[in-house]
Enzyme design. Sequence first.
Site, PDB file in Angstrom:
ATOM      1  N   GLY A  40     -41.748  -8.624 -61.392  1.00  0.00           N
ATOM      2  CA  GLY A  40     -40.934  -9.930 -61.588  1.00  0.00           C
ATOM      3  C   GLY A  40     -40.120 -10.197 -60.346  1.00  0.00           C
ATOM      4  O   GLY A  40     -39.619  -9.175 -59.769  1.00  0.00           O
ATOM      5  N   GLN A  94     -34.560 -14.921 -54.905  1.00  0.00           N
ATOM      6  CA  GLN A  94     -34.681 -13.818 -54.163  1.00  0.00           C
ATOM      7  C   GLN A  94     -35.393 -13.789 -52.811  1.00  0.00           C
ATOM      8  O   GLN A  94     -35.366 -12.816 -52.093  1.00  0.00           O
ATOM      9  CB  GLN A  94     -35.552 -12.494 -55.035  1.00  0.00           C
ATOM     10  CG  GLN A  94     -34.567 -12.180 -56.164  1.00  0.00           C
ATOM     11  CD  GLN A  94     -35.245 -11.189 -57.078  1.00  0.00           C
ATOM     12  OE1 GLN A  94     -36.242 -11.584 -57.961  1.00  0.00           O
ATOM     13  NE2 GLN A  94     -35.060  -9.911 -56.865  1.00  0.00           N
ATOM     14  N   CYS A 122     -34.351  -3.604 -59.800  1.00  0.00           N
ATOM     15  CA  CYS A 122     -34.724  -5.108 -59.125  1.00  0.00           C
ATOM     16  C   CYS A 122     -34.921  -5.009 -57.771  1.00  0.00           C
ATOM     17  O   CYS A 122     -34.668  -4.004 -56.946  1.00  0.00           O
ATOM     18  CB  CYS A 122     -32.970  -5.786 -59.282  1.00  0.00           C
ATOM     19  SG  CYS A 122     -33.058  -7.242 -58.506  1.00  0.00           S
ATOM     20  N   LEU A 123     -35.970  -5.711 -57.500  1.00  0.00           N
ATOM     21  CA  LEU A 123     -36.421  -5.521 -56.022  1.00  0.00           C
ATOM     22  C   LEU A 123     -35.424  -5.825 -55.176  1.00  0.00           C
ATOM     23  O   LEU A 123     -35.470  -5.451 -53.778  1.00  0.00           O
ATOM     24  CB  LEU A 123     -37.513  -6.613 -55.751  1.00  0.00           C
ATOM     25  CG  LEU A 123     -38.969  -6.207 -56.728  1.00  0.00           C
ATOM     26  CD1 LEU A 123     -39.951  -7.490 -56.491  1.00  0.00           C
ATOM     27  CD2 LEU A 123     -39.449  -4.828 -56.135  1.00  0.00           C
ATOM     28  N   HIS A 125     -34.116 -11.019 -67.063  1.00  0.00           N
ATOM     29  CA  HIS A 125     -33.729 -10.597 -65.650  1.00  0.00           C
ATOM     30  C   HIS A 125     -33.924 -11.445 -64.632  1.00  0.00           C
ATOM     31  O   HIS A 125     -33.145 -12.030 -64.098  1.00  0.00           O
ATOM     32  CB  HIS A 125     -34.564  -9.294 -65.453  1.00  0.00           C
ATOM     33  CG  HIS A 125     -34.256  -8.406 -64.093  1.00  0.00           C
ATOM     34  ND1 HIS A 125     -33.635  -7.663 -63.841  1.00  0.00           N
ATOM     35  CD2 HIS A 125     -34.623  -9.190 -62.850  1.00  0.00           C
ATOM     36  CE1 HIS A 125     -33.368  -7.341 -62.644  1.00  0.00           C
ATOM     37  NE2 HIS A 125     -34.044  -8.079 -61.774  1.00  0.00           N
ATOM     38  N   GLU A 126     -35.157 -12.412 -64.717  1.00  0.00           N
ATOM     39  CA  GLU A 126     -35.556 -13.487 -63.883  1.00  0.00           C
ATOM     40  C   GLU A 126     -34.721 -14.624 -64.095  1.00  0.00           C
ATOM     41  O   GLU A 126     -34.526 -15.182 -63.049  1.00  0.00           O
ATOM     42  CB  GLU A 126     -36.998 -13.408 -63.727  1.00  0.00           C
ATOM     43  CG  GLU A 126     -37.771 -12.284 -63.437  1.00  0.00           C
ATOM     44  CD  GLU A 126     -37.517 -11.462 -62.311  1.00  0.00           C
ATOM     45  OE1 GLU A 126     -36.950 -11.934 -61.420  1.00  0.00           O
ATOM     46  OE2 GLU A 126     -37.787 -10.281 -62.460  1.00  0.00           O
ATOM     47  N   HIS A 173     -31.278 -14.179 -62.557  1.00  0.00           N
ATOM     48  CA  HIS A 173     -31.355 -14.522 -61.277  1.00  0.00           C
ATOM     49  C   HIS A 173     -31.234 -15.979 -60.641  1.00  0.00           C
ATOM     50  O   HIS A 173     -30.639 -16.226 -59.736  1.00  0.00           O
ATOM     51  CB  HIS A 173     -32.853 -14.085 -60.494  1.00  0.00           C
ATOM     52  CG  HIS A 173     -32.900 -12.607 -60.235  1.00  0.00           C
ATOM     53  ND1 HIS A 173     -32.094 -12.206 -59.271  1.00  0.00           N
ATOM     54  CD2 HIS A 173     -33.567 -11.679 -60.395  1.00  0.00           C
ATOM     55  CE1 HIS A 173     -32.202 -10.601 -58.998  1.00  0.00           C
ATOM     56  NE2 HIS A 173     -33.220 -10.520 -59.996  1.00  0.00           N
TER      57      HIS A 173
HETATM   58 CO    CO Z   1     -34.192  -8.785 -59.965  1.00  0.00          CO
END
Ligand code: CO
Length: 167
Positions: free
Chosen positions: A48, A53, A91-92, A133-134, A137
Amino acid sequence: MAILNILKEDKNISALRKKSRPIEIIDKRTATLLDDMRETLKEAGGIGLAAPQVGVLRRAAIIEIEEGELIEMINPEIVYREGEQQEIEGCLSSPGKFAETVRPAKIRVTYTNRNGEKKEKEGIELLARAFCHEIDHLDGILCFDKAKRILTKEEADELKKEDQEGK
Ligand code: CO
């Protein structure tokens, strides 16, 4: 399509903390953003990615858990939550760092797709967590903010192994 730079928590925390604005007009730029985000997600090997981000403070996020089953969400909103699940997520924007979080077991979201159509989708397990989660963000919230525990990669692997052995 282009691979975008993913902002990292250690260097870009102030950008990741900002609240993203709704997308009012869905146009070619939106489609390009979604295409680039997909390519970026694929390259990073994640499931995701949210627009903030990649430095775009707009309410768009994508999820691709199974290859080819891409969910593209513009202005997503959680409209229903049910139950609880406790799991580990990463998380990326924070490589090597993991969060043990409690999330709803089941989630329903509404969003607009790139064709301007209103959609509703339900998710359980990993998909429910990914939705939460997304969408977090988009409000400048990271999974670590909600973590019961923050883990290193080694600790997360160990915990996942214990969980599997316990089942
Ligand atoms: Co994330």
